[in-house]
Design a protein around this motif. Structure first.
Motif, PDB file in Angstrom:
ATOM      1  N   SER A 325      53.881 -33.219 -41.384  1.00 50.37           N
ATOM      2  CA  SER A 325      53.608 -32.083 -40.519  1.00 50.37           C
ATOM      3  C   SER A 325      54.822 -31.837 -39.657  1.00 50.37           C
ATOM      4  CB  SER A 325      52.388 -32.354 -39.648  1.00 50.37           C
ATOM      5  OG  SER A 325      52.648 -33.448 -38.807  1.00 50.37           O
ATOM      6  N   GLU A 332      52.702 -24.366 -36.132  1.00 48.50           N
ATOM      7  CA  GLU A 332      52.476 -25.713 -36.647  1.00 48.50           C
ATOM      8  C   GLU A 332      52.367 -25.679 -38.167  1.00 48.50           C
ATOM      9  OE1 GLU A 332      49.552 -28.033 -34.605  1.00 48.50           O
ATOM     10  OE2 GLU A 332      49.994 -27.067 -32.696  1.00 48.50           O
ATOM     11  N   THR A 334      51.452 -28.075 -41.723  1.00 48.42           N
ATOM     12  CA  THR A 334      50.931 -29.277 -42.376  1.00 48.42           C
ATOM     13  C   THR A 334      51.106 -29.102 -43.876  1.00 48.42           C
ATOM     14  OG1 THR A 334      49.195 -29.377 -40.702  1.00 48.42           O
ATOM     15  CG2 THR A 334      48.933 -30.799 -42.616  1.00 48.42           C
ATOM     16  N   ARG A 378      45.646 -25.796 -37.491  1.00 49.82           N
ATOM     17  CA  ARG A 378      45.639 -27.246 -37.705  1.00 49.82           C
ATOM     18  C   ARG A 378      44.711 -27.640 -38.845  1.00 49.82           C
ATOM     19  NH1 ARG A 378      46.198 -29.971 -31.654  1.00 49.82           N
ATOM     20  NH2 ARG A 378      48.316 -29.194 -31.370  1.00 49.82           N
ATOM     21  N   TRP A 379      45.146 -28.635 -39.613  1.00 50.60           N
ATOM     22  CA  TRP A 379      44.395 -29.077 -40.789  1.00 50.60           C
ATOM     23  C   TRP A 379      44.295 -30.580 -40.837  1.00 50.60           C
ATOM     24  CZ3 TRP A 379      41.910 -25.532 -43.647  1.00 50.60           C
ATOM     25  CH2 TRP A 379      42.224 -24.205 -43.327  1.00 50.60           C
ATOM     26  N   ASN A 380      43.185 -31.046 -41.363  1.00 48.43           N
ATOM     27  CA  ASN A 380      43.012 -32.480 -41.543  1.00 48.43           C
ATOM     28  C   ASN A 380      43.571 -32.877 -42.906  1.00 48.43           C
ATOM     29  OD1 ASN A 380      42.205 -35.080 -41.841  1.00 48.43           O
ATOM     30  ND2 ASN A 380      40.122 -34.745 -41.092  1.00 48.43           N
ATOM     31  N   HIS A 381      44.761 -33.466 -42.883  1.00 45.29           N
ATOM     32  CA  HIS A 381      45.405 -33.790 -44.164  1.00 45.29           C
ATOM     33  C   HIS A 381      44.605 -34.810 -44.956  1.00 45.29           C
ATOM     34  CE1 HIS A 381      46.649 -37.113 -41.664  1.00 45.29           C
ATOM     35  NE2 HIS A 381      47.062 -37.766 -42.724  1.00 45.29           N
ATOM     36  N   GLU A 382      43.769 -35.595 -44.270  1.00 48.75           N
ATOM     37  CA  GLU A 382      43.001 -36.608 -45.000  1.00 48.75           C
ATOM     38  C   GLU A 382      42.035 -35.946 -45.977  1.00 48.75           C
ATOM     39  OE1 GLU A 382      41.359 -39.642 -42.335  1.00 48.75           O
ATOM     40  OE2 GLU A 382      42.853 -39.056 -40.849  1.00 48.75           O
ATOM     41  N   GLU A 385      44.011 -34.232 -48.836  1.00 48.26           N
ATOM     42  CA  GLU A 385      44.431 -35.291 -49.734  1.00 48.26           C
ATOM     43  C   GLU A 385      43.293 -35.685 -50.684  1.00 48.26           C
ATOM     44  OE1 GLU A 385      46.682 -38.059 -47.034  1.00 48.26           O
ATOM     45  OE2 GLU A 385      45.696 -39.488 -48.344  1.00 48.26           O
ATOM     46  N   TYR A 406      41.105 -28.317 -38.473  1.00 48.77           N
ATOM     47  CA  TYR A 406      41.276 -29.334 -37.425  1.00 48.77           C
ATOM     48  C   TYR A 406      41.670 -28.666 -36.107  1.00 48.77           C
ATOM     49  CZ  TYR A 406      42.283 -34.254 -36.137  1.00 48.77           C
ATOM     50  OH  TYR A 406      42.268 -35.519 -35.593  1.00 48.77           O
ATOM     51  N   ASP A 407      41.368 -27.387 -35.981  1.00 47.36           N
ATOM     52  CA  ASP A 407      41.764 -26.668 -34.768  1.00 47.36           C
ATOM     53  C   ASP A 407      40.994 -27.178 -33.561  1.00 47.36           C
ATOM     54  OD1 ASP A 407      43.579 -24.656 -35.904  1.00 47.36           O
ATOM     55  OD2 ASP A 407      41.792 -24.024 -36.995  1.00 47.36           O
ATOM     56  N   VAL A 408      41.460 -26.824 -32.384  1.00 42.72           N
ATOM     57  CA  VAL A 408      40.759 -27.223 -31.160  1.00 42.72           C
ATOM     58  C   VAL A 408      39.392 -26.547 -31.118  1.00 42.72           C
ATOM     59  CG1 VAL A 408      42.885 -27.539 -29.848  1.00 42.72           C
ATOM     60  CG2 VAL A 408      41.726 -25.322 -29.784  1.00 42.72           C
ATOM     61  N   GLU A 409      38.501 -27.121 -30.326  1.00 45.45           N
ATOM     62  CA  GLU A 409      37.179 -26.526 -30.178  1.00 45.45           C
ATOM     63  C   GLU A 409      37.313 -25.080 -29.684  1.00 45.45           C
ATOM     64  OE1 GLU A 409      34.572 -30.194 -28.538  1.00 45.45           O
ATOM     65  OE2 GLU A 409      36.636 -30.017 -27.862  1.00 45.45           O
ATOM     66  N   PHE A 410      36.469 -24.226 -30.147  1.00 51.60           N
ATOM     67  CA  PHE A 410      36.461 -22.773 -29.860  1.00 51.60           C
ATOM     68  C   PHE A 410      37.634 -22.056 -30.521  1.00 51.60           C
ATOM     69  CE2 PHE A 410      34.966 -24.861 -25.895  1.00 51.60           C
ATOM     70  CZ  PHE A 410      33.625 -24.546 -25.998  1.00 51.60           C
ATOM     71  N   GLY A 411      38.554 -22.788 -31.117  1.00 48.45           N
ATOM     72  CA  GLY A 411      39.786 -22.158 -31.569  1.00 48.45           C
ATOM     73  C   GLY A 411      39.974 -22.147 -33.068  1.00 48.45           C
TER      74      GLY A 411
ATOM     75  N   ASN B 105      45.536 -21.506 -27.089  1.00 50.52           N
ATOM     76  CA  ASN B 105      44.575 -22.602 -27.232  1.00 50.52           C
ATOM     77  C   ASN B 105      43.233 -22.186 -26.617  1.00 50.52           C
ATOM     78  OD1 ASN B 105      43.041 -24.962 -26.753  1.00 50.52           O
ATOM     79  ND2 ASN B 105      44.877 -26.235 -26.784  1.00 50.52           N
ATOM     80  N   ARG B 106      42.268 -21.901 -27.495  1.00 48.75           N
ATOM     81  CA  ARG B 106      40.998 -21.363 -27.003  1.00 48.75           C
ATOM     82  C   ARG B 106      40.232 -22.356 -26.139  1.00 48.75           C
ATOM     83  NH1 ARG B 106      38.623 -17.278 -30.131  1.00 48.75           N
ATOM     84  NH2 ARG B 106      36.691 -17.529 -28.986  1.00 48.75           N
ATOM     85  N   TYR B 107      40.359 -23.634 -26.446  1.00 44.09           N
ATOM     86  CA  TYR B 107      39.665 -24.627 -25.614  1.00 44.09           C
ATOM     87  C   TYR B 107      40.143 -24.510 -24.174  1.00 44.09           C
ATOM     88  CZ  TYR B 107      37.900 -29.151 -23.929  1.00 44.09           C
ATOM     89  OH  TYR B 107      37.250 -30.143 -23.218  1.00 44.09           O
ATOM     90  N   LYS B 314      44.316 -38.451 -36.490  1.00 46.00           N
ATOM     91  CA  LYS B 314      44.564 -38.258 -37.925  1.00 46.00           C
ATOM     92  C   LYS B 314      45.438 -39.389 -38.446  1.00 46.00           C
ATOM     93  CE  LYS B 314      46.321 -34.037 -38.365  1.00 46.00           C
ATOM     94  NZ  LYS B 314      46.526 -32.589 -38.595  1.00 46.00           N
ATOM     95  N   ARG B 315      45.059 -39.939 -39.569  1.00 47.85           N
ATOM     96  CA  ARG B 315      45.729 -41.126 -40.092  1.00 47.85           C
ATOM     97  C   ARG B 315      47.215 -40.900 -40.395  1.00 47.85           C
ATOM     98  NH1 ARG B 315      46.347 -41.947 -45.176  1.00 47.85           N
ATOM     99  NH2 ARG B 315      44.600 -40.613 -45.706  1.00 47.85           N
ATOM    100  N   MET B 317      49.689 -39.664 -39.119  1.00 45.88           N
ATOM    101  CA  MET B 317      50.428 -38.430 -38.856  1.00 45.88           C
ATOM    102  C   MET B 317      51.231 -38.514 -37.562  1.00 45.88           C
ATOM    103  SD  MET B 317      50.997 -35.767 -40.615  1.00 45.88           S
ATOM    104  CE  MET B 317      49.955 -34.646 -41.544  1.00 45.88           C
ATOM    105  N   PRO B 360      52.831 -32.333 -30.962  1.00 40.59           N
ATOM    106  CA  PRO B 360      53.537 -31.422 -31.862  1.00 40.59           C
ATOM    107  C   PRO B 360      53.128 -31.588 -33.318  1.00 40.59           C
ATOM    108  CG  PRO B 360      54.958 -33.247 -31.268  1.00 40.59           C
ATOM    109  CD  PRO B 360      53.699 -33.421 -30.484  1.00 40.59           C
ATOM    110  N   ARG B 361      52.352 -32.608 -33.630  1.00 35.18           N
ATOM    111  CA  ARG B 361      51.972 -32.835 -35.019  1.00 35.18           C
ATOM    112  C   ARG B 361      50.470 -32.675 -35.231  1.00 35.18           C
ATOM    113  NH1 ARG B 361      56.335 -31.773 -34.971  1.00 35.18           N
ATOM    114  NH2 ARG B 361      58.189 -32.873 -35.682  1.00 35.18           N
ATOM    115  N   ARG B 365      42.227 -34.674 -31.857  1.00 33.74           N
ATOM    116  CA  ARG B 365      41.191 -33.655 -31.728  1.00 33.74           C
ATOM    117  C   ARG B 365      40.043 -34.201 -30.894  1.00 33.74           C
ATOM    118  NH1 ARG B 365      36.720 -31.236 -34.264  1.00 33.74           N
ATOM    119  NH2 ARG B 365      36.889 -28.981 -34.040  1.00 33.74           N
TER     120      ARG B 365
END
Ligand SMILES: Cc1cc2nc3c(=O)[nH]c(=O)nc-3n(C[C@H](O)[C@H](O)[C@H](O)COP(=O)(O)OP(=O)(O)OC[C@H]3O[C@@H](n4cnc5c(N)ncnc54)[C@H](O)[C@@H]3O)c2cc1C
Ligand code: SF4
Ligand code: SF4
Ligand code: SF4
Lengths: 430, 398
Positions: A325, A332, A334, A378-382, A385, A406-411, B105-107, B314-315, B317, B360-361, B365
């Motif tokens: 990433s 961002e 990934t 944002r993404w969960n690479h796991e 994969e 994997y984005d932030v809550e509400f986002g 960032n909506r949160y 996240k593993r 990362m 940054p990565r 979460r």
């Protein structure tokens, strides 16, 4: 047992810590010429931009080394005597070892550009702590800068220079930004994003000559279009290579290729001597091309593996399915699996949110997905994969994409608002 | 490296314990001494030193308030109105800045909007409206043990039944239920005025919190000590008024109980919570009170450990850059967890979400989930564990 590790980067320090877990009595010494303590090279830019202090770059409290009895020596290793099992330090003293680990990292590429031999000051790289010192010193007296090399380190350096109000030109030799990893569509809007931030991005433009002033300080560069770009700082970020220059001068040295040659257990041709991290060139029997990984997590995994192999584990290193990433200014990124290393014209689904710097590229081979390039959210690479391992079809993946977000809550990125387009992977380069 | 111009110097100086930061700290401290130095209060003698220099008296701040807040009826306005007003202005302007800064960032947008709303409505307007209608000025956004007097018999006796019901239902039912469901963030980062000020006006100083493992050890002792003290002190208010208990003036028991009650009020409520919490922003970061002393934080922190809230990692990362740790206002070394691939729930985490924002990565979460993660209880364990037996793949315990 007496273990000497050369290099206090993430590979060397991870190796030392695993070794300590394995053996409470071993003597573990880490030698490094760059800094007293392990620091996070990846965070150089945050220190440059005053978001962190130098001390903040250290991933562990200094007391950890004392508690784990890892001896730190600040010096360069300048020579090695394999028959006597000693290494020689810059100070002249020698260190005996039973096991030796090379974790010497990578160093920046430099090419014989015209005028390069005249430079006394003004040229920077962005890899080491000393590079950061140089950058900070020169920034104070620079109004304009040119950065050469369209990759990750280049864009980070550009962002820092811009932050300090230095007008920056970014010379990219290729037809679009970072073709090694990005498709043209993504690269185009990343370029737009850079320009929006005020970067003077030049595509398909190369430096042909470097100019210096009377004192030898860089004063400008000439490009292949014939234009002269005045600058007081020249950033060279044209990739990195295994850091073996110093080792070439050793009386004894493990066999070298582009990096330090090792087998799957990361042992060199010299018994009891290992290499890990950015400097290791791994040869697998039956495979023509060796593997060199210049990534943080690989250095960490390789360091951990060597930590065990020092004690005779003989575990073989197997790289995971590739993932990584990054961040291009605010965008961002990934990636998982094969994207630009997929076959030519591989079918892809390209999803783009109109008007935003946000897209997803799903690469497949007609039957199953093989890679992802996700930008702007944002993404969960796991999970991505796992889908590759599960041989999911592109349609299935597209339908279930939501569950890997994997984005932030509400986002949560609005996937339903994306335009979807099927297109072949366009590899105009190299 | 700081930016080169004068603005760059100032910004760096005020954000990094420079001269200007210390000056601001001094100014805030004096401001608090004047506000809390009311006639008959414990702070009055110290305040009078400054009043002596200025030729004013300890009741002057009430006059200043009436002049500055001319738009409200005079009988409603005293120094606390002025303080509440300035507090609200600080939350609104700081909050506006924070929303702009984190507009992607909506949160942060939602959370900050709620914080501003709660402060303006529940922290300022509603109490004054109640006062206007000659009702007790009740703060609906505070609960025991933070609002300590809510459980005092005299307070209960002087308030209408429905408010007393709200007080008890809020403190004993709403707070635990919400905390188990969403973590302590629902309160500390969305509702509480102290947290509200920290996350808006305090934004430039959030990184000053210390991340040392020593401070983690200290925090565990100090904050639970204050929680215990608050429970004991509450008992000292309730027990004497129980039927059959007769506390006679002049006895040792009476002396001890009144001393403890006033000591708690002075040290914890006034000095630590009221004054130091905010005055220390430019020096110790935004959450000194919240992290080391708030009894409410201690209580809901323990609940959080059993609840659904966690920070997911996240593993593999994480690049150990340390931005998350640097910008954690609670001094949590988030990087230590992230680089070890541990998802985690720390009692002190207020769920501000800034670690996830600055990473940054995109490693981190905030989540509410039912599953539990293994927890390392101290830094040594965290560092040791992270490398243990993970030779082929470094830690896959997510
Ligand atoms: C600016 C920048 C950004 C990066 N961002 C990312 C990213 O986002 N994600 C990612 O995955 N990777 C990133 N990387 C790559 C990553 O930092 C490396 O893969 C990683 O640091 C390699 O660790 P290492 O331990 O192998 O080597 P290093 O960290 O390079 O450590 C080697 C150490 O050995 C010392 N040394 C060398 N020779 C000698 C000698 N003879 N005697 C004594 N000491 C010696 C060196 O001075 C150095 O301190 C980035 C790199 C840079 C420069
Ligand atoms: S820690 Fe205490 S003062 Fe701080 S926000 Fe939470 S409840 Fe409020
Ligand atoms: S760990 Fe993250 S969410 Fe929790 S307090 Fe620290 S920065 Fe905020
Ligand atoms: S900010 Fe992200 S990448 Fe950096 S140390 Fe924290 S979790 Fe790791």
């Amino acid at each position: 047992m007496n273990i000497v590790i050369i290099g206090n980067g993430v590979a060397g320090i991870t190796c030392a810590q695993v070794a300590r877990q394995r053996d409470a009595d071993a003597r573990i010494t880490v030698v490094s010429g760059e800094t007293d303590y392990f620091f996070s090279r990846t965070a150089l830019m945050y220190s440059y931009m005053d978001l962190m202090s130098r001390r903040d770059l250290e991933p562990m409290e200094r007391s950890v080394y004392r508690k784990q009895r890892i001896d730190l020596v600040r010096d360069w290793v300048v020579d090695m005597d394999a028959s006597a099992s000693t290494v020689k330090l810059g100070s002249g003293s020698t260190l005996p070892y039973d096991k030796l680990v090379f974790a010497v990292g990578a160093s920046p590429n430099m090419f014989p550009w015209k005028g390069a031999d005249q430079i006394k000051d003004g040229k920077v790289h962005f890899v080491s702590m000393q590079d950061l010192d140089d950058c900070e010193r020169l920034t104070k007296t620079s109004k304009q800068a040119v950065v050469v090399g369209g990759g990750l380190i280049g864009i980070e350096l550009v962002e820092c220079l811009l932050h300090h109000g230095v007008k920056t030109t970014f010379l990219i030799r290729e037809p679009y930004y970072w073709p090694m990893a990005l498709g043209r569509e993504e690269a185009d809007y990343v370029t737009e994003h850079m320009r929006h931030h005020g970067v003077d991005v030049r595509l398909e433009e190369e430096m042909t000559q470097i100019q210096v002033d009377a004192a030898g300080r860089v004063s400008g560069v000439v490009t292949n279009t014939g234009e002269t770009l005045p600058c007081q700082m020249l950033g060279i970020a044209a990739g990195v290579k295994p850091n073996v220059e110093r080792i070439k001068a050793f009386a004894d040295a493990p066999e070298l290729g582009r990096g330090i040659k090792v087998g799957p257990t990361l042992e060199t041709n010299l018994p009891g001597v290992f290499a890990c991290g950015d400097c290791a060139e791994i040869h697998y029997p039956g495979q023509e091309r060796p593997l060199t990984e210049l990534i943080w997590y690989s250095a960490k995994r390789q360091g951990a593996l060597v930590g065990g192999n020092l004690f005779g584990d003989a575990a073989e290193y197997a790289p995971p399915l590739f993932f990584n990433s990054s961040k291009f200014f605010e965008v961002e990124y990934t990636t998982v699996g094969s994207v630009m290393d997929a076959p030519d014209n591989a079918p892809t689904l390209y999803r783009k949110l109109p008007g935003k710097y946000m897209s997803q590229r799903i690469v497949h081979d007609g039957e199953r997905v093989i890679g992802f390039n996700m930008l702007g959210s944002r993404w969960n690479h796991e999970i991505l994969e796992r889908w590759i391992h599960e041989r999911r079809s592109a349609e299935w993946v597209e339908k279930n994409l939501r569950s890997a977000q994997y984005d932030v809550e509400f986002g949560r990125a609005p996937l339903h608002k994306h335009d979807v387009q099927a297109m072949p992977l366009n590899k105009e380069w190299p | 490296m700081r930016r080169q111009n004068a603005a760059g110097w100032l910004l760096h100086d005020v954000k990094n314990r420079g001269v200007t930061a210390w000056l601001l700290f001094a100014a805030l401290t004096i401001f608090y001494i004047l506000i809390y130095g009311y006639r008959g209060g414990a702070m009055e003698p110290i305040a009078n030193v400054f009043h002596g220099l200025m030729g004013t008296t300890s009741s002057s701040p009430d006059q200043w308030a009436k002049t500055l807040i001319f738009f409200l009826p005079e009988n409603l306005v005293d120094r606390w109105t002025l303080y509440g007003f300035l507090y609200s202005v600080a939350v609104c302007t700081g909050g506006g800045w924070v929303i702009w800064k984190y507009r992607h960032n909506r949160y942060q947008i939602v959370r900050t909007s709620v914080v501003i709303f709660v402060q303006v409505a529940f922290g300022f307007s509603i109490p004054h409206i109640l006062k206007f209608f000659q009702q007790p000025d009740y703060y609906f956004s505070y609960f025991w043990p933070l609002k300590f007097e809510y459980f005092q018999p005299s307070y209960i006796a002087s308030h209408p039944g429905w408010l007393v019901f709200y007080t008890f239902a809020g403190s004993l039912v709403l707070v635990p239920v919400m905390t188990v469901l969403f973590g302590k963030r629902w309160y500390c980062s969305w509702v509480c005025g102290c947290g509200g000020l920290a996350n808006t006006f305090g934004e430039p100083w959030r990184h000053l919190s210390t991340k040392s493992s020593w401070s983690w050890k200290f925090e565990k002792v100090s904050i639970h000590t204050v929680l215990a003290l608050s429970v004991v002190t509450t008992a000292m208010w309730i027990v004497p008024s129980l039927p059959g208990v007769n506390l006679v003036e002049g006895t040792t028991a009476y002396a001890v109980i009144t001393w403890v009650r006033s000591a708690y009020a002075l040290v914890v409520v006034t000095v630590l919570c009221g004054m130091a919490g905010t005055a220390l922003y430019p020096i110790g970061g935004t959450r000194v009170w919240c992290r080391f002393a708030c009894p409410m934080a201690a209580m809901i922190g323990l609940m959080q450990k059993f609840g659904r809230y966690r920070i997911r990692v996240k593993r593999d990362m994480c690049i150990s850059c340390g931005m998350c740790s640097k910008y954690c206002e609670m001094g949590i070394d988030v990087r230590a967890y992230a680089q070890a691939n541990f998802s985690f729930t720390r009692a002190s985490c207020v769920g501000c979400g800034l670690c996830a924002e600055v990473c940054p990565r995109g490693v981190l979460r905030l989540e509410n989930v039912s599953r539990k993660d293994p927890q390392e209880l101290n830094m040594t364990a965290l560092v040791d564990e992270s490398w243990k037996g993970q030779h082929s793949s470094v830690g896959s315990r997510t």
